[in-house]
Enzyme design. Structure first.
Site, PDB file in Angstrom:
ATOM      1  N   THR A  12       0.817  -1.478  -0.044  1.00 33.05           N
ATOM      2  CA  THR A  12       0.136   0.060   0.051  1.00 33.05           C
ATOM      3  C   THR A  12       0.697   1.398  -0.119  1.00 33.05           C
ATOM      4  O   THR A  12       2.221   1.348   0.128  1.00 33.05           O
ATOM      5  CB  THR A  12      -0.885   0.073   1.320  1.00 33.05           C
ATOM      6  OG1 THR A  12      -0.040   0.165   2.325  1.00 33.05           O
ATOM      7  CG2 THR A  12      -1.684  -1.146   1.395  1.00 33.05           C
ATOM      8  N   CYS A  13       0.076   2.394   0.051  1.00 32.78           N
ATOM      9  CA  CYS A  13       0.980   3.551  -0.086  1.00 32.78           C
ATOM     10  C   CYS A  13       0.809   4.313   0.839  1.00 32.78           C
ATOM     11  O   CYS A  13       1.059   5.729   1.426  1.00 32.78           O
ATOM     12  CB  CYS A  13       0.990   4.418  -1.344  1.00 32.78           C
ATOM     13  SG  CYS A  13      -0.766   4.801  -1.607  1.00 32.78           S
TER      14      CYS A  13
END
Length: 64
Positions: A12-13
């Site tokens: 994920t970011c």
């Protein structure tokens, strides 16, 4: 259908542990010894071990 020996990559970011470690923890809890977390690395990237505990900020803790 599950492939024995397959690999799944999750990224994920987000900096939010609910979107990162909690998702992995839930999968580990759900599938038990059928899956495992592997260390990985890519040239040019820095990696850090995931959190094993995290605190939840609630409305009460924020003073709402």
């Amino acid at each position: 259908m599950t492939k024995v020996g397959g690999k799944l990559s999750y990224s994920t970011c987000s900096l939010n542990p609910i979107e990162n470690e909690a998702v992995v923890a839930a999968a580990l809890k759900m599938y038990g010894d059928k899956i495992r977390v592997l260390q990985t690395g890519l040239p040019g990237f820095k990696f850090q071990t995931g959190l094993k505990k995290w605190r939840f900020i609630t409305q009460k803790a924020k003073g709402y």
